[in-house]
Design an enzyme around this catalytic site. Structure first.
Site: not given
Ligand code: NAD
Ligand code: UGA
Length: 461
Positions: A227, A277
């Site tokens: 969304f 993501c």
């Molecule tokens: P990331 O790549 O930053 O971190 C993942 C970590 O897991 C890595 O450091 C890796 O070494 C470790 N890892 C993988 N397999 C492993 C294992 N078997 N044992 C031990 N360590 C292990 O990833 P992230 O950005 O933190 O995302 C993690 C999850 O959360 C993803 O599913 C992502 O979609 C979700 N998510 C991410 C965000 C975000 O903003 N980055 C926000 C919401 C949800």
């Molecule tokens: C996004 C969601 O906002 C989080 O709720 C979610 O947890 C996360 O993905 C995830 O699952 O990883 P994030 O990707 O960290 O968070 O950052 P956002 O603020 O959503 O921005 C994503 C991208 O969209 C960036 O490149 C940003 O610059 C762009 N963006 C955002 C726009 O181009 N326009 C906007 O109005 C907002």
């Protein structure tokens, strides 16, 4: 179950900040964040808080308060699995690069290997919390793996997806719009949900903690991201329409957003969304829909990604066409590499794709970003195009060190400092005619044009 020890597998952008807050707000619970990447763990343990592996405003303060008290970072994965009553799985779930579903489906190999490791070493009952973003019904697979452990252990699985956004992660964790917890409807499932609710209740009002069944929780996470991304692609598609009609996207966005039914967030036009993501979660949603025979539903969501690629490409084309048709210096200053401001994360950043498009036209680029390292820029370009011509790319530590060498500047990340630059001075030193391509619409059009720049923004004249 009374939780005294938590283990979080995965010390990344989610595991690190999320567990830091849980530990800060629950000093009576020992939180061990484990990872197989020993360099990352060493960075989380570094004395100099500037060296934490994740840059997030406010993170170092929380880490410095809780680390060594009840927050620990370690590579001893098995030991902490064994000693914990609750285990979060917070590992990466990238798009599959081979096999069935290649290019679309989420690769669950890291999640599954965590489940196998938990199954192999556990000796007593545990609550397993899916923090990673996963396809709907993944908890079923996790359960299957866990129950292969023949000891008579009761594993309860919860889905607790994370909604933090990078750059504002600490605020999002401190005052979340909602905490979502999915679990089984059995009495044991309910008890597990209650245990996790209690942990969050240390700082989140009960009214903001939503409990659902497992599948609703898993699917809500994927669809919330879809969304949000859909709003960005919608506004970005309109930016092109604005350029053809003389409407101004900033005015249109404001007018749309003032409708309280629509709301004004996620309506900022840009060179395209990035981040680890949005793309992978939409691809996953498309894959799930297509696998279930819902072709129209899949096509609908896929269109968001098509517009995102189009926006990056048409922005690149604008720069390339302008350089060629005006016979400008084939060298551009790129301001910003992170996928958004206030993070050092560059995954899927639009900057990587724009840079690659320019290099493919033999245009040199100087790259400046306040938080991204040179190695990261090289890695990102090599991962996209292993044969790229390295002589065309230079990373610079001072944004204006080579300013007399180009006519053109492109803004790719909305870092506040770009807005605060002394653009008059920049204009005095840059080659003329001077061009700014603002991929974030952050500069004041009138001021910039008055200084003398030719200014190309998105969706506005
Ligand atoms: P990331 O790549 O930053 O971190 C993942 C970590 O897991 C890595 O450091 C890796 O070494 C470790 N890892 C993988 N397999 C492993 C294992 N078997 N044992 C031990 N360590 C292990 O990833 P992230 O950005 O933190 O995302 C993690 C999850 O959360 C993803 O599913 C992502 O979609 C979700 N998510 C991410 C965000 C975000 O903003 N980055 C926000 C919401 C949800
Ligand atoms: C996004 C969601 O906002 C989080 O709720 C979610 O947890 C996360 O993905 C995830 O699952 O990883 P994030 O990707 O960290 O968070 O950052 P956002 O603020 O959503 O921005 C994503 C991208 O969209 C960036 O490149 C940003 O610059 C762009 N963006 C955002 C726009 O181009 N326009 C906007 O109005 C907002």
């Amino acid at each position: 179950m009374k939780i005294k020890n938590i283990c979080c597998i995965g010390a990344g952008y989610v595991g690190g900040p999320t567990m830091s807050i849980i530990a800060q707000k629950n000093p009576h619970i020992k939180v061990n964040v484990v990872d197989m990447n020993s360099d990352k763990i060493a960075a989380w343990n570094s004395e100099n808080l500037e060296n934490l592996p994740v840059y997030e405003p406010g993170l170092s303060e929380v880490v410095s308060e809780a680390r060594g008290r009840n927050l620990f970072f370690s590579t001893e994965i098995e030991k902490h699995i064994i000693n914990s009553e609750m285990i979060f799985i917070s590992v990466n779930t990238p798009t599959k690069t081979h096999g069935e579903g290649k290019g679309y489906a989420a690769d669950l190999k890291y999640v599954e290997s965590c489940a196998r490791q938990i199954a192999a070493v556990s000796k007593n009952d545990k609550i397993i919390v899916e923090k990673s973003t996963v396809p709907v019904r993944t908890s079923e697979k996790i359960k299957e793996i866990l129950t292969s452990n023949k000891l008579n252990i009761n594993f309860q699985i919860l889905s607790n997806p994370e909604f933090l956004a990078e750059g504002t992660a600490m605020r999002d964790l401190e005052i979340p719009d909602r905490v979502l917890i999915g679990g089984d409807s059995t009495p044991e499932g309910q008890k597990a949900i209650d245990s996790l609710v209690e942990i969050y209740s240390s700082w989140v009002p009960k009214s903001n903690i939503l409990t659902t069944n497992l599948w609703s929780s898993e699917l809500s996470k994927l669809t919330a991201n879809a969304f949000l991304a859909q709003r960005i692609s919608s506004i970005n598609s309109l930016s092109e329409l604005c350029e053809k009609t003389g409407a101004d996207i900033e005015e249109v966005s404001k007018a749309i957003g003032m409708d309280s039914r629509i709301g004004n967030s996620f309506l900022k036009t840009s060179v395209g969304f990035g981040g680890s993501c949005f793309q992978k979660d939409i691809l996953n949603l498309v894959y799930i829909s297509r696998s279930l025979g819902l072709k129209k539903v899949a096509d609908y969501w896929e269109q968001i990604l098509i517009i995102n690629v189009h926006q990056r490409d048409r922005f690149s084309k604008k720069i390339i066409d302008c350089i060629k048709s005006n016979n400008l210096k084939q060298k551009v200053l790129l301001l910003g590499w992170a996928f958004k401001k206030n993070t050092n994360d560059t995954r899927e950043s639009a900057a990587i794709y724009v840079a690659n498009n320019l290099i493919n036209e033999m245009i040199e680029i100087d790259v400046y970003d306040p938080k991204v390292s040179e190695d990261q820029v090289i890695d990102d370009l090599s991962n996209l195009n292993s044969d790229y011509d390295k002589t065309l790319v230079k990373f610079i530590h001072d944004p204006f060190s080579n300013i007399s060498e180009y006519n053109s500047i492109a803004i790719l990340t909305e870092w506040d400092q770009f807005n605060d630059y002394n653009w008059k001075m920049v204009f005095e030193n840059i080659k003329k005619p001077a061009y700014i391509f603002d991929g974030r619409n952050i500069l004041n059009v009138d001021k910039i044009k008055k200084i003398g720049f030719n200014y190309f923004a998105l969706g506005r004249k």
